[in-house]
Design a protein around this motif. Structure first.
Motif, PDB file in Angstrom:
ATOM      1  N   VAL A 174       0.856  -1.175   0.000  1.00  0.00           N
ATOM      2  CA  VAL A 174       0.000   0.000   0.000  1.00  0.00           C
ATOM      3  C   VAL A 174       0.898   1.232   0.000  1.00  0.00           C
ATOM      4  CG1 VAL A 174      -0.171   0.043   2.525  1.00  0.00           C
ATOM      5  CG2 VAL A 174      -1.927   1.155   1.150  1.00  0.00           C
ATOM      6  N   SER A 175       0.556   2.213  -0.825  1.00  0.00           N
ATOM      7  CA  SER A 175       1.393   3.409  -0.933  1.00  0.00           C
ATOM      8  C   SER A 175       1.031   4.428   0.135  1.00  0.00           C
ATOM      9  CB  SER A 175       1.224   4.045  -2.314  1.00  0.00           C
ATOM     10  OG  SER A 175      -0.079   4.603  -2.443  1.00  0.00           O
ATOM     11  N   GLU A 627      -5.562  -4.347   5.921  1.00  0.00           N
ATOM     12  CA  GLU A 627      -6.781  -4.402   5.116  1.00  0.00           C
ATOM     13  C   GLU A 627      -6.488  -4.962   3.731  1.00  0.00           C
ATOM     14  OE1 GLU A 627      -8.700  -0.621   5.008  1.00  0.00           O
ATOM     15  OE2 GLU A 627      -8.662  -0.379   7.174  1.00  0.00           O
ATOM     16  N   ARG A 628      -5.392  -4.499   3.135  1.00  0.00           N
ATOM     17  CA  ARG A 628      -5.031  -4.975   1.808  1.00  0.00           C
ATOM     18  C   ARG A 628      -4.728  -6.477   1.842  1.00  0.00           C
ATOM     19  NH1 ARG A 628      -3.136  -1.859  -2.151  1.00  0.00           N
ATOM     20  NH2 ARG A 628      -4.847  -0.549  -1.400  1.00  0.00           N
ATOM     21  N   ARG A 629      -4.008  -6.920   2.876  1.00  0.00           N
ATOM     22  CA  ARG A 629      -3.722  -8.350   3.005  1.00  0.00           C
ATOM     23  C   ARG A 629      -5.006  -9.162   3.165  1.00  0.00           C
ATOM     24  NH1 ARG A 629       1.123  -7.218   7.309  1.00  0.00           N
ATOM     25  NH2 ARG A 629       2.845  -7.016   5.812  1.00  0.00           N
ATOM     26  N   ASN A 630      -5.915  -8.606   3.962  1.00  0.00           N
ATOM     27  CA  ASN A 630      -7.199  -9.294   4.136  1.00  0.00           C
ATOM     28  C   ASN A 630      -7.902  -9.485   2.805  1.00  0.00           C
ATOM     29  OD1 ASN A 630      -6.686  -9.108   6.855  1.00  0.00           O
ATOM     30  ND2 ASN A 630      -7.979  -7.306   7.154  1.00  0.00           N
ATOM     31  N   GLN A 631      -7.906  -8.410   1.994  1.00  0.00           N
ATOM     32  CA  GLN A 631      -8.593  -8.469   0.713  1.00  0.00           C
ATOM     33  C   GLN A 631      -7.907  -9.444  -0.241  1.00  0.00           C
ATOM     34  OE1 GLN A 631     -11.639  -6.738  -0.016  1.00  0.00           O
ATOM     35  NE2 GLN A 631     -11.472  -8.476  -1.412  1.00  0.00           N
ATOM     36  N   VAL A 632      -6.574  -9.452  -0.227  1.00  0.00           N
ATOM     37  CA  VAL A 632      -5.832 -10.382  -1.081  1.00  0.00           C
ATOM     38  C   VAL A 632      -6.160 -11.824  -0.689  1.00  0.00           C
ATOM     39  CG1 VAL A 632      -3.516 -11.257  -1.613  1.00  0.00           C
ATOM     40  CG2 VAL A 632      -3.950  -8.791  -1.622  1.00  0.00           C
ATOM     41  N   PHE A 633      -6.183 -12.085   0.610  1.00  0.00           N
ATOM     42  CA  PHE A 633      -6.482 -13.436   1.070  1.00  0.00           C
ATOM     43  C   PHE A 633      -7.918 -13.825   0.736  1.00  0.00           C
ATOM     44  CE2 PHE A 633      -7.373 -16.419   4.728  1.00  0.00           C
ATOM     45  CZ  PHE A 633      -6.687 -17.488   4.169  1.00  0.00           C
ATOM     46  N   GLU A 634      -8.844 -12.881   0.914  1.00  0.00           N
ATOM     47  CA  GLU A 634     -10.240 -13.163   0.578  1.00  0.00           C
ATOM     48  C   GLU A 634     -10.378 -13.479  -0.904  1.00  0.00           C
ATOM     49  OE1 GLU A 634     -14.456 -13.448   0.739  1.00  0.00           O
ATOM     50  OE2 GLU A 634     -12.820 -13.752   2.158  1.00  0.00           O
TER      51      GLU A 634
END
Length: 682
Positions: A174-175, A627-634
């Motif tokens: 995430v930037s 949050e980004r990791r959560n979305q990638v895993f989902e």
């Protein structure tokens, strides 16, 4: 995990997704009662299959464990339905847990024996001394899993699933620009004026002419067809309360009534001790819960009780409620049963609702920690406060009078029915029985207009019972059976019957006028909204324009994106429109939200302090990255499940799921949950 969840509460969708995934992992390890005072189903209670995922099964017990786990993680603050966690969705998450585990095995992400031993030691060792509590471990495993082997396998599986998440999401980035933009959007504060443009408000200003109604009715006649016969009914009414007012009830009768009460109904309330442990900051929630759980374990015997002295000692040394702590935790007043209490989640911060639980405990029982607002509460039920005869006298009088007045009114209604069938003269019967009913003949005689099933009948309401009573009446003068209605009984007699038909305009004029105005208003909604937006040069001008259009402008102070905006509700399109405006500006085009439009004006805008962002940059970045990791895993799980579904390897047994709607899990005493926290949250 509670700390992590509190940081993500503003990004609701991602949080719910992540929470469901972590809860599923926790389900594999725990499936237990988490100290919130609510029990879960025993994992061995039912092995009936709800779903098959490849070679794995999701059983009724798995589902029950997961559902209770989710409820407990939210501390009873609100129902699962309020966050969209239906039974279908909970089963969906249980299926995803199986998919996750299968993918972990496929990629060789298995947990070693040493990792399993380390995790179990972490969960069952005393935090202060580091000593492993063998007895606690064995008792817990036998009570909740039945065998050590099954429990340790569940730990191994959960660790494997956690490794999968770390592996899949490792490349997420995430930037700083994204983090800054999110911070600005979430923390910019607006003072708004807004106008919801809704059909109901516009309709109030529409005055149709007779010709308008005639044309509308002629074009929609079939919409107003009466599909059921209409009946005009005259009925004799017996008021239960008035019939009972003549009853004489002696003190001797009340005394007998009191003596016959069950012991629990002679209870005015119970004395209660409490310990209050406050959560100063969200990230300290788990720490406070752990302390509360330890206090309960220290005091409570195997039968869940503790002595008054033991509890008082802990209250004086630990409770953060100065009003009760030094008095041994005793509340100043007994806890009384609230007859209007609903079986719903307690109001946040309202400990009085939690206290109602103690009325169903045994004397001396200590409950598990219960959270509401920013504090955990530990309650101990003390002795019963008896309700004397004098305390109960008025309540007994009302209760006994109500029961007897029903009997008196029912008997009088039967008498009125018999006489009306004999005479077919309701006026005569009303005069004969008025004194006995404690009513005037005029009060007893009532008549409806032409009604059909489903109508709201004046003084009766929408009553299936009344409808059933008049349904057999086909000939004028025919008398029906007595029927219970609001506040008493009715004995109906048919005056006139009309067959199904298309009515004349005058018969449905009110309904036609409402439909016409609503239709015309709906047609005007967008145009009115666009005129408001284009003609308003600021908040004051918008208010004036709204008033001219028959609409109401609302003000909102300290509005932040993501929150509901009063009557306009919450919608991403509102957030986008507001964020794009400067102070003094009005949306150039109205915003469509559901079946309404909204015009918005920003009176003032307070952007957050950039220096504050700099202070929080590291935390905000970690939150955004999580949050980004959560979305990638989902996304990974969705794709993995899609592949299984294409092969027909995911089967759901909806009939079995439907049977669970009325099933309640058995109560189990327990301890704080065993959890595997996600990486980076400890």
């Amino acid at each position: 995990m509670l700390k992590f969840f509190s940081r993500l509460e503003k990004t609701r969708n991602i949080v719910i997704i992540f929470f469901a995934i972590i809860v599923v992992l926790g389900m594999l390890v725990a499936g237990v009662y988490n100290g919130s005072g609510v029990a879960v189903a025993n994992p061995f209670k039912s092995r009936e299959v709800l779903a098959r995922v490849g070679g794995d099964e999701v059983t009724v017990a798995d589902f029950s464990v997961l559902k209770k786990k989710i409820e407990n993680q939210f501390g009873g603050s609100f129902s699962l339905a309020q966050i969209g966690m239906t039974n279908d969705r909970i089963l969906d998450q249980a299926i995803n847990s199986r998919v996750s585990l299968q993918e972990a095995h496929r990629l060789g992400l298995n947990a070693s024996d040493e990792e399993v031993r380390s995790e179990i030691a972490r969960q069952f060792s005393d935090p202060a001394t580091g000593v492993f509590d063998v007895k606690l471990y064995k008792d817990y495993v036998v009570r909740t899993y039945g065998s050590v082997a099954l429990f340790e396998q569940s730990v191994r599986d959960a660790l494997a699933s956690q490794k999968l998440r770390a592996f899949v999401s490792a490349g997420a980035q995430v930037s700083e620009a994204e983090v800054r933009d999110t911070y600005l959007r979430e923390n910019t504060e607006f003072e708004l004026t807004y106008v919801p443009v809704v059909a109901d408000e516009l309709a109030k200003r529409i005055n149709p002419s007779d010709e308008d109604l005639r044309q509308y009715f002629d074009a929609h006649k079939t919409d107003y067809r009466f599909h059921e016969p209409q009946k005009k009914v005259r009925y004799l009414f017996i008021n239960q309360e008035k019939a009972g007012q003549k009853l004489q009830i002696s003190d001797e009768e009340l005394r007998k009534e009191y003596d016959s009460l069950k012991p629990e109904n002679k209870m005015a309330g119970v004395r209660v001790q409490q310990i209050v442990l406050k959560v100063a900051r969200p990230e300290l929630d788990q720490e406070v819960l752990t302390k509360a759980t330890a206090l309960v374990a220290r005091m409570r015997k195997e039968d869940l009780t503790a002595t008054e002295e033991e509890f008082a000692e802990q209250a004086r040394g630990n409770s953060e409620d100065p009003a009760t702590a030094q008095g041994g935790g005793w509340l100043p007043n007994p806890v009384k049963r609230n007859p209007n209490r609903k079986p719903a989640a307690p109001t946040p911060g309202n400990s009085a609702e939690l206290l109602q639980n103690t009325l169903d405990w045994k004397d001396g029982q200590v409950g598990d920690p219960l959270k509401t607002g920013n504090a955990y509460y530990i309650f101990r039920r003390g002795p019963v406060v008896p309700k004397t005869f004098e305390d109960a006298r008025q309540e007994l009088l009302v209760s006994l009078r109500n029961r007897r007045s029903y009997t008196v009114a029912a008997q009088l209604a039967q008498k009125a029915q018999d006489r009306l069938k004999e005479t077919r003269d309701p006026q005569r019967v009303a005069q004969e029985l008025a004194a006995e009913a404690n009513m005037s003949p005029a009060e007893m005689l009532r008549e409806t207009g032409f009604i059909k099933p489903g109508d709201d009948v004046p003084e009766v309401g929408t009553s299936p019972q009344f409808e059933d009573a008049i349904k057999p009446l086909e000939e004028a003068g025919q008398v029906g059976e007595r029927v219970g209605v609001k506040n008493g009984f009715a004995i109906p007699q048919l005056v006139e019957r009309r067959d199904p038909r298309i009515p004349e305009l005058d018969e449905v004029r009110v309904r036609v006028a409402e439909d016409f105005k609503r239709t015309r208003a709906t047609e005007q909604l967008e145009q009115v909204a666009r005129e408001l937006a284009s003609g308003a040069g600021g908040a004051d001008a918008l208010k004036a324009a709204a008033e001219r259009a028959g609409l109401k402008a609302e003000d909102e102070e300290a509005f932040k994106l993501g929150r509901p905006l009063g009557a306009a509700g919450a919608d991403p399109s509102i957030d986008s429109a507001v964020y794009a405006l400067k102070a003094g500006e009005v949306t150039k085009a109205p915003v469509k939200v559901g079946d309404r439009w909204v015009v918005l004006a920003v009176k003032s805008r307070k952007d957050p302090d950039p220096a504050e962002f700099d202070k929080q940059r590291a935390t905000l970045t970690e939150t955004a990255l999580s949050e980004r990791r959560n979305q990638v895993f989902e996304d990974f799980l969705v794709e993995a499940r899609r592949r299984l579904e294409e092969k027909g390897e995911v089967q759901i047994y909806n009939e079995t799921l439907a049977q669970l709607e009325e099933a309640e899990p058995a109560a189990l005493p327990g301890r704080a949950p065993i959890q595997l926290p996600p990486p980076g949250t400890e």
